[in-house]
Design a protein around this motif. Sequence first.
Motif, PDB file in Angstrom:
ATOM      1  N   PHE A 398      36.375  66.025 -49.855  1.00 47.92           N
ATOM      2  CA  PHE A 398      36.735  64.964 -50.793  1.00 47.92           C
ATOM      3  C   PHE A 398      35.968  63.677 -50.479  1.00 47.92           C
ATOM      4  O   PHE A 398      35.556  62.951 -51.391  1.00 47.92           O
ATOM      5  CB  PHE A 398      38.235  64.697 -50.745  1.00 47.92           C
ATOM      6  CG  PHE A 398      38.687  63.639 -51.710  1.00 47.92           C
ATOM      7  CD1 PHE A 398      38.778  63.918 -53.070  1.00 47.92           C
ATOM      8  CD2 PHE A 398      39.009  62.363 -51.261  1.00 47.92           C
ATOM      9  CE1 PHE A 398      39.184  62.929 -53.965  1.00 47.92           C
ATOM     10  CE2 PHE A 398      39.414  61.381 -52.146  1.00 47.92           C
ATOM     11  CZ  PHE A 398      39.498  61.673 -53.507  1.00 47.92           C
ATOM     12  N   THR A 399      35.775  63.396 -49.180  1.00 47.72           N
ATOM     13  CA  THR A 399      35.021  62.202 -48.790  1.00 47.72           C
ATOM     14  C   THR A 399      33.591  62.267 -49.306  1.00 47.72           C
ATOM     15  O   THR A 399      33.069  61.302 -49.880  1.00 47.72           O
ATOM     16  CB  THR A 399      35.027  62.039 -47.261  1.00 47.72           C
ATOM     17  OG1 THR A 399      36.375  61.944 -46.791  1.00 47.72           O
ATOM     18  CG2 THR A 399      34.250  60.800 -46.845  1.00 47.72           C
ATOM     19  N   TYR A 400      32.942  63.427 -49.101  1.00 46.92           N
ATOM     20  CA  TYR A 400      31.570  63.603 -49.588  1.00 46.92           C
ATOM     21  C   TYR A 400      31.522  63.481 -51.111  1.00 46.92           C
ATOM     22  O   TYR A 400      30.610  62.864 -51.670  1.00 46.92           O
ATOM     23  CB  TYR A 400      31.026  64.969 -49.160  1.00 46.92           C
ATOM     24  CG  TYR A 400      30.411  64.963 -47.783  1.00 46.92           C
ATOM     25  CD1 TYR A 400      29.081  64.553 -47.596  1.00 46.92           C
ATOM     26  CD2 TYR A 400      31.119  65.369 -46.671  1.00 46.92           C
ATOM     27  CE1 TYR A 400      28.495  64.553 -46.339  1.00 46.92           C
ATOM     28  CE2 TYR A 400      30.557  65.371 -45.405  1.00 46.92           C
ATOM     29  CZ  TYR A 400      29.245  64.959 -45.245  1.00 46.92           C
ATOM     30  OH  TYR A 400      28.671  64.954 -43.994  1.00 46.92           O
ATOM     31  N   PHE A 401      32.498  64.101 -51.770  1.00 46.18           N
ATOM     32  CA  PHE A 401      32.522  64.057 -53.237  1.00 46.18           C
ATOM     33  C   PHE A 401      32.694  62.617 -53.725  1.00 46.18           C
ATOM     34  O   PHE A 401      32.005  62.180 -54.660  1.00 46.18           O
ATOM     35  CB  PHE A 401      33.666  64.927 -53.755  1.00 46.18           C
ATOM     36  CG  PHE A 401      33.805  64.917 -55.249  1.00 46.18           C
ATOM     37  CD1 PHE A 401      32.877  65.552 -56.059  1.00 46.18           C
ATOM     38  CD2 PHE A 401      34.872  64.250 -55.851  1.00 46.18           C
ATOM     39  CE1 PHE A 401      33.001  65.543 -57.443  1.00 46.18           C
ATOM     40  CE2 PHE A 401      35.003  64.227 -57.227  1.00 46.18           C
ATOM     41  CZ  PHE A 401      34.068  64.875 -58.028  1.00 46.18           C
ATOM     42  N   LEU A 402      33.600  61.849 -53.075  1.00 45.17           N
ATOM     43  CA  LEU A 402      33.836  60.460 -53.470  1.00 45.17           C
ATOM     44  C   LEU A 402      32.595  59.609 -53.251  1.00 45.17           C
ATOM     45  O   LEU A 402      32.230  58.789 -54.105  1.00 45.17           O
ATOM     46  CB  LEU A 402      35.019  59.899 -52.679  1.00 45.17           C
ATOM     47  CG  LEU A 402      35.477  58.486 -53.044  1.00 45.17           C
ATOM     48  CD1 LEU A 402      35.934  58.433 -54.496  1.00 45.17           C
ATOM     49  CD2 LEU A 402      36.608  58.035 -52.121  1.00 45.17           C
ATOM     50  N   VAL A 403      31.924  59.807 -52.116  1.00 44.01           N
ATOM     51  CA  VAL A 403      30.706  59.035 -51.824  1.00 44.01           C
ATOM     52  C   VAL A 403      29.624  59.345 -52.858  1.00 44.01           C
ATOM     53  O   VAL A 403      28.944  58.443 -53.376  1.00 44.01           O
ATOM     54  CB  VAL A 403      30.211  59.348 -50.399  1.00 44.01           C
ATOM     55  CG1 VAL A 403      28.811  58.789 -50.185  1.00 44.01           C
ATOM     56  CG2 VAL A 403      31.167  58.768 -49.365  1.00 44.01           C
ATOM     57  N   LEU A 404      29.458  60.642 -53.198  1.00 42.78           N
ATOM     58  CA  LEU A 404      28.435  61.015 -54.181  1.00 42.78           C
ATOM     59  C   LEU A 404      28.765  60.470 -55.568  1.00 42.78           C
ATOM     60  O   LEU A 404      27.866  60.062 -56.311  1.00 42.78           O
ATOM     61  CB  LEU A 404      28.300  62.537 -54.229  1.00 42.78           C
ATOM     62  CG  LEU A 404      27.643  63.181 -52.997  1.00 42.78           C
ATOM     63  CD1 LEU A 404      27.703  64.692 -53.102  1.00 42.78           C
ATOM     64  CD2 LEU A 404      26.192  62.716 -52.861  1.00 42.78           C
ATOM     65  N   GLY A 520      25.856  68.403 -62.893  1.00 42.51           N
ATOM     66  CA  GLY A 520      25.452  69.120 -61.684  1.00 42.51           C
ATOM     67  C   GLY A 520      26.311  68.760 -60.480  1.00 42.51           C
ATOM     68  O   GLY A 520      26.648  69.628 -59.668  1.00 42.51           O
ATOM     69  N   LEU A 521      26.683  67.477 -60.376  1.00 39.43           N
ATOM     70  CA  LEU A 521      27.521  67.035 -59.263  1.00 39.43           C
ATOM     71  C   LEU A 521      28.898  67.691 -59.317  1.00 39.43           C
ATOM     72  O   LEU A 521      29.384  68.241 -58.317  1.00 39.43           O
ATOM     73  CB  LEU A 521      27.649  65.500 -59.309  1.00 39.43           C
ATOM     74  CG  LEU A 521      28.590  64.861 -58.290  1.00 39.43           C
ATOM     75  CD1 LEU A 521      28.106  65.134 -56.879  1.00 39.43           C
ATOM     76  CD2 LEU A 521      28.707  63.352 -58.540  1.00 39.43           C
ATOM     77  N   VAL A 522      29.525  67.634 -60.488  1.00 36.72           N
ATOM     78  CA  VAL A 522      30.849  68.239 -60.623  1.00 36.72           C
ATOM     79  C   VAL A 522      30.772  69.755 -60.472  1.00 36.72           C
ATOM     80  O   VAL A 522      31.613  70.378 -59.819  1.00 36.72           O
ATOM     81  CB  VAL A 522      31.465  67.861 -61.988  1.00 36.72           C
ATOM     82  CG1 VAL A 522      32.806  68.555 -62.184  1.00 36.72           C
ATOM     83  CG2 VAL A 522      31.632  66.358 -62.087  1.00 36.72           C
ATOM     84  N   PHE A 523      29.735  70.345 -61.070  1.00 39.90           N
ATOM     85  CA  PHE A 523      29.575  71.798 -61.028  1.00 39.90           C
ATOM     86  C   PHE A 523      29.429  72.301 -59.591  1.00 39.90           C
ATOM     87  O   PHE A 523      30.018  73.314 -59.213  1.00 39.90           O
ATOM     88  CB  PHE A 523      28.343  72.190 -61.850  1.00 39.90           C
ATOM     89  CG  PHE A 523      28.070  73.669 -61.872  1.00 39.90           C
ATOM     90  CD1 PHE A 523      28.749  74.493 -62.754  1.00 39.90           C
ATOM     91  CD2 PHE A 523      27.134  74.231 -61.012  1.00 39.90           C
ATOM     92  CE1 PHE A 523      28.498  75.855 -62.776  1.00 39.90           C
ATOM     93  CE2 PHE A 523      26.883  75.588 -61.025  1.00 39.90           C
ATOM     94  CZ  PHE A 523      27.570  76.405 -61.915  1.00 39.90           C
ATOM     95  N   SER A 524      28.638  71.590 -58.774  1.00 40.81           N
ATOM     96  CA  SER A 524      28.396  72.044 -57.405  1.00 40.81           C
ATOM     97  C   SER A 524      29.666  72.047 -56.559  1.00 40.81           C
ATOM     98  O   SER A 524      29.844  72.906 -55.693  1.00 40.81           O
ATOM     99  CB  SER A 524      27.330  71.171 -56.740  1.00 40.81           C
ATOM    100  OG  SER A 524      27.760  69.827 -56.693  1.00 40.81           O
ATOM    101  N   PHE A 525      30.568  71.095 -56.834  1.00 39.52           N
ATOM    102  CA  PHE A 525      31.807  71.027 -56.053  1.00 39.52           C
ATOM    103  C   PHE A 525      32.914  71.919 -56.610  1.00 39.52           C
ATOM    104  O   PHE A 525      33.953  72.073 -55.982  1.00 39.52           O
ATOM    105  CB  PHE A 525      32.308  69.573 -55.973  1.00 39.52           C
ATOM    106  CG  PHE A 525      31.703  68.783 -54.859  1.00 39.52           C
ATOM    107  CD1 PHE A 525      32.316  68.701 -53.617  1.00 39.52           C
ATOM    108  CD2 PHE A 525      30.494  68.131 -55.044  1.00 39.52           C
ATOM    109  CE1 PHE A 525      31.755  67.980 -52.587  1.00 39.52           C
ATOM    110  CE2 PHE A 525      29.917  67.402 -54.017  1.00 39.52           C
ATOM    111  CZ  PHE A 525      30.541  67.325 -52.783  1.00 39.52           C
TER     112      PHE A 525
END
Length: 573
Positions: A398-404, A520-525
């Motif tokens: 979640f931290t990585y996702f929030l930062v991205l 792409g960002l949402v898809f990858s996670f």
Amino acid sequence: MEDRFTELNPKTCVVLGGRGFLGRSLVLRLLKLGNWIVRVADSAHSLQLDHSDSDSLLAQALSSSRASYFHLDLRDKHRILKVLEGSSVVFYMDVDALNANDFYSCYKLIVQGAKNVISACRECRVKRLIYNSSADVVFDGLHDIRYGNESLAYPWKMDNVLSDLKAQAEALILSVNDIDGLLTCALRPSNVFGPGDSDFIPCFLKLARYGFTKFIIGTGDNLSDFTFSENVTHAHICAEEALNFRTVSVAGKAFFITNLEPMNFWEFLSLLLEGLGYPRPFIKLPANLVQYFLSVLRWLHEKLRPRYFSYPLLVHFFQLATHTRTFNCTAAQKNIGYSPLVSLEEGITLTIGSFSNLAKDSSFSSCCDSTEQTKADKMLGGGKVANVLLWRDEKTSFTYFLVLVLLFHWFFLSGRSFISSAARLLLVATLLLYGYCLLPSKLFNFSIPRIPTSSFEISDTTMKGLVATLVYQWNKGFQNIRRLGRGNDWSTFFKVAVVLYFLKLILSVSKLLTTLIGIGLVFSFMAFFVYEQYESEIDGLVDVLFAQLKEFMTYLVRILPVSKSRHLHYHQE
């Protein structure tokens, strides 16, 4: 032993389909009773015995002439006459190895086969003919049946071809009752299951291996009647004994046969699946959604006639899974003296034990905790990136996702240019680092660790590797430019031109680029995590889609003109 058998005045019977699921069970029961000479007739050219109790008893009976085997094709009346000659009773069991997609073959084996059997019985002066029908012959696939009795009429239209043909065969057999001394009756078991089942239970297990049995179609409240195989064969013995006394209430009649224990369809399926290590169904799907999917399959079935799935089988499963089907067996209890020998609970236990070879290696829960590397993990390389995208540690991911997401907003959604956003980000990072260094070693009794200088250092080996990589890429680019300058490498020219054109196209449409990066960002996670959770379902769906595509390409080759079809076939290869 043989003298005692002779004293019993044995009757000679023929079991048509005697090597099928119910046929084997009936042959075993007849031999155990000890007062029958059994002729086993089936489509196999030779009798292949295994080490089961049924085949061991059959082998002993064959050696003592209490049993015999005949290869039989129901389309060959002359062969049927030879098998039936001298017998007094015929048990007409299920026809195996039917292809529901081949209507002509099914009609010849079921309907024409029934006509041939009737004719042979009349010519051979057979006294009793008991037909193993099905409760499906009164089910139209649209309406529920609640404690239906024998007064139910045949539906005027059925989606299930096999049920339709079976209803025709049943009507033919009942209509010839008491002609030339032949007494007939039919039994209608509902949802037969048990050891040796080659249709009902294997269908569920096949769906379970693909993960489709995790889904409940509709509300999941529908009730169904089930019948253990041994109870069906017991009902056949009861029917023969009742016909032997020329009972008016039995001859020419049909009787529903069940375990007399209606239960929730999905609970029955859950007990079987749990016993074999598969998860219980727990995800509800709207029946309308599944019906829409089936309508698409119907179109494919009608247009392409694919061989990789049986559309009628899927429709039949859908109908069973979404409708209540319970039957009243009072007539069978009263007129032929039927009552179940094996309870539903015991039957389920016996069935699970017989299919232990098809059980899942581990339960659903242990599967989730398995340390074996999944396909998604392998695709991502099994390193830190895989751990983040597969949410091994929710806080870290979640931290990585929030930062991205923040970086995405900073560079693409803020309205500033890329260079301006980068400069501001570096400015903010500089202020944070400088302010962090100004903080005291303790603040409100909390120790503030210092950032070691080694965190900002790059080793000589790493730096040399980076420089070497940069120099290599620079030299490679310079060589490509030199080849372009000479004008004799068209392949490189077109590659560079296409890449630059697409890069220009993407950069010129900034909104499209922003949208693609966001997706792409949402898809990858999400995609890899979802794939890992439903790996078998997605793989099964992909296999079906590829099979459909292959069938569609074959269909195109078949309908296109010869010249174009050859060109398409060349590209397929």
